[in-house]
Design an enzyme around this catalytic site. Structure first.
Site, short mmCIF file in Angstrom:
data_model
loop_
_atom_site.label_atom_id
_atom_site.label_comp_id
_atom_site.label_asym_id
_atom_site.label_seq_id
_atom_site.Cartn_x
_atom_site.Cartn_y
_atom_site.Cartn_z
N SER A 34 -29.04 -12.33 -25.14
CA SER A 34 -29.67 -12.68 -23.74
C SER A 34 -31.34 -11.53 -23.25
CB SER A 34 -28.48 -11.13 -22.55
OG SER A 34 -28.00 -11.51 -23.02
N VAL B 31 -24.09 -14.80 -4.52
CA VAL B 31 -25.37 -16.46 -4.47
C VAL B 31 -24.32 -17.50 -4.57
CG1 VAL B 31 -26.84 -16.99 -5.52
CG2 VAL B 31 -27.12 -14.59 -5.29
N TYR C 90 -24.73 -19.26 -35.69
CA TYR C 90 -24.53 -18.09 -36.74
C TYR C 90 -24.46 -18.08 -38.36
CZ TYR C 90 -22.13 -15.79 -32.78
OH TYR C 90 -22.22 -14.76 -31.54
N SER D 64 -20.93 -17.26 -16.40
CA SER D 64 -20.40 -16.14 -17.22
C SER D 64 -19.17 -15.95 -17.86
CB SER D 64 -20.04 -15.23 -16.11
OG SER D 64 -19.58 -13.80 -15.85
N THR E 211 -23.87 -12.61 -28.42
CA THR E 211 -24.96 -11.14 -28.68
C THR E 211 -25.68 -11.13 -26.76
OG1 THR E 211 -26.95 -12.85 -28.78
CG2 THR E 211 -25.30 -12.14 -31.32
N GLU F 2 -21.85 -5.95 -31.50
CA GLU F 2 -21.69 -4.75 -32.18
C GLU F 2 -23.62 -5.66 -32.21
OE1 GLU F 2 -19.54 -8.56 -34.73
OE2 GLU F 2 -18.09 -6.99 -34.69
#
Length: 599
Positions: free
Chosen positions: A524, A260, A211, A303, A520, A93
């Protein structure tokens, strides 16, 4: 002297306003001698490469990406799997105040219309077709439940207001259920909030507080989702592909099938430097890379979508929470310095960080009618349909579903509609299919969804056979929400680091205090911009996180909105109230409090 927004690193500056936003960065000294190795091709590293080229003026041919998968994009997927079907693990979003993201995307040509930028295209798609939901929550098998309000009591609203003011320090390692009452956690507000952001009761109270503060300017648009923006096509096409095109047009190199397993460092009291990328190719051959101070190393640690397992229409996904790829690399890195974080805080309990999604493809007019009965819109024609997720409150899986603008994927058959579904409780038996979601085939998930949108019971099995569904189990999808303390995430650029940075959802940004929110695309992008600007010496400042939490207008509006427009009942002795009213009478304070319905 001008006031400066606080930074944890003296090399990094933040701005609010247009001066830095509009200036073009000068070429940093020595950049022609630098090269960059990017571990991972998620949005953080893709953004970092774009910033290296655009703002640090690095020759793109000196940027090399190392990716263990055969495709780029990280979590931002959206594709058709041969002999399986359309699938997206999740969706993002977008908000009006993703300052870093829009800074980047106003520079990149849109895939849909190369004559305009990605930002221009997104802006006008949402301006011409503004997003809002006509039905956010259903119950009783597809009947509208929500009234477009939070329905909080005065006590619960005050509790949330007090929660927003708690210090970050006091919320370290605490869960949401440690801090908030049962009244709040059983409220309509919590149903709206938790399903929109995928919070579980046992997740981090600190992340929840961040948030609420980060999006206080959007609180009025959360109940009907009018605060959100969505791209026209799938997120890979609209967000990842423009970055890939930009990077390749400047000569950046992409090496796929490279895993890696570690980065080795030289560490002293005054210097930290990456000295070797330890890696092997798909055949197990060593392809490690030695590094000098002139070789930047951008590391995606951790991840959300590691060990994702896909099912099919006829098979359930396998539960395999293996710590491969980014997690094992981060664990090896973390052994070398306590400043490199504590990955075990995020990846050691996948039972608490998992949920499951599914992409359902339908074309049967009977199913389309059921969709239209709930959304009051047609899913065809390229316009919004659900306007965000619809949550089935009576679903034991706590199932939510959404339909983005169709045709969502290029080449998608005209009559097909793509529905994305997720269940926050995949371990609980369903209401129609008496099995946990995690054990269900795609067809069985379709049956459960049809049940909750009101399909006639005697037609559910038949209708399910007309659809095609691809489920995905994700063991670490909300691992970044696990309770944490300061230091569990490494700083984007650790103290005394000269040639490396950590990027993505498990890195700590360098504003003081850190105000942005994980899960979000903006987070990043922010880690990427901070990393590039420090390591490459870019003079331009980074945009601060939108400061709505410091703006009295947004705070007053938020207080009023949490109470659905009702005035807060503030218990003050009558004589004190009279004195206060007299004191502010005829002032701007009185006008402000009346404007936002506080008095």
């Amino acid at each position: 002297m001008d006031y400066h927004i606080k930074s944890k690193d003296p090399r990094l500056k933040f701005y609010a306003g247009d001066c830095d936003a509009l200036v073009h960065a000068r070429k940093p000294a020595g950049i022609d001698d630098k090269s960059a190795y990017m571990i991972g091709t998620g949005i953080a590293n893709l953004a970092a490469g774009c910033f290296l080229i655009r703002d640090a003026h690095m020759d793109g041919s000196k940027i090399t990406y190392l990716e263990q998968l055969p495709v780029p994009g990280g979590c931002l997927d959206g594709k058709i799997i041969e002999n399986v079907g359309y699938v997206a693990r999740g969706g993002r979003e977008m908000g009006h105040h993703f300052e870093v993201l829009w800074d980047l995307f106003h520079s990149l040509p849109s895939v849909e219309d190369p004559n305009v930028s990605v930002l221009d295209h997104l802006y006008y798609v949402n301006k011409d077709d503004p997003n809002f939901s006509k039905c956010r929550i259903t119950t009783n098998r597809g009947k509208r439940y929500d009234n477009g309000k939070f329905n909080l009591s005065q006590k619960a609203a005050l509790e949330l207001s007090n929660f927003m003011m708690m210090s970050d320090e006091s919320l370290q390692d605490k869960s949401i259920e440690d801090v908030l009452s049962d009244e709040v956690l059983n409220s309509d507000f919590w149903c709206l909030w938790r399903t929109m952001f995928a919070f579980e009761n046992w997740h981090s109270a600190l992340e929840m507080k961040l948030y609420m503060n980060r999006f206080i300017h959007h609180v009025g648009g959360l109940a009907d989702l009018s605060a959100l923006q969505f791209c026209r096509r799938d997120q890979f096409t609209d967000f990842v592909t423009p970055m890939i095109n930009y990077l390749k047009s400047h000569g950046a190199k992409f090496r796929y099938g490279v895993t890696v397993t570690n980065v080795e460092f030289e560490i002293t009291d005054t210097k930290k430097a990456a000295r070797k990328i330890v890696a092997h190719d798909a055949d197990g051959n060593d392809c490690s890379i030695p590094l000098t101070d002139n070789d930047f190393c951008f590391i995606t640690n951790g991840s959300m979508t590691e060990s994702s397992c896909y099912g099919t229409n006829d098979t359930a996904p396998v539960w395999e929470p293996k710590l491969g790829g980014c997690w094992e690399m981060w664990k090896n890195i973390a052994k070398q310095s306590p400043e490199f974080g504590h990955p075990e805080k995020f990846c050691s309990d996948p039972e608490k960080s998992k949920w499951e999604s599914a992409t359902i493809t339908v074309s049967d007019p009977r199913i389309v009618k059921l969709i239209m009965d709930i959304t009051q819109r047609t899913p065809y024609g390229g316009h919004i349909c659900t306007g965000g997720i619809v949550t089935a409150k009576d679903s034991d899986w706590l199932m939510s579903w959404t339909i983005n603008r169709q045709e969502q994927y290029y080449g998608q058959p005209e009559k097909d509609v793509e529905i994305w579904v997720y269940g926050l409780f995949p371990d609980v038996p369903g209401n129609y299919v008496k099995k946990p979601m995690k054990d269900c085939t795609g067809r069985e998930i379709t049956k459960e969804w049809l049940y909750h949108i009101g399909a006639p019971l005697d037609q559910i099995d038949e209708l399910a056979d007309t659809a095609h569904t691809v489920p995905v189990m994700m063991p670490f999808i909300t691992s970044m929400f696990m309770p944490r303390a300061f230091g569990d995430r490494p700083y984007v650029v650790p103290h005394h680091a000269v040639n490396f940075a950590f990027l993505g959802q498990f890195a700590e940004t360098l504003d003081e205090p850190g105000r942005d929110t994980v899960f979000t695309i903006e987070y990043s992008g922010r880690t990427a911009m901070e990393a590039v600007y420090i390591l490459a010496g870019v003079e331009r400042a980074v945009p601060e996180v939108f400061a709505s939490r410091y703006d009295i207008r947004y705070l007053l509006n938020g207080a009023s909105t949490l109470l659905d427009g009702n005035k807060p009942q503030i218990k003050i002795p009558a004589i004190v109230r009279h004195q206060l009213e007299k004191k502010i009478q005829g002032t701007d304070i009185e006008l402000l409090l009346k404007e936002y319905n506080i008095i």
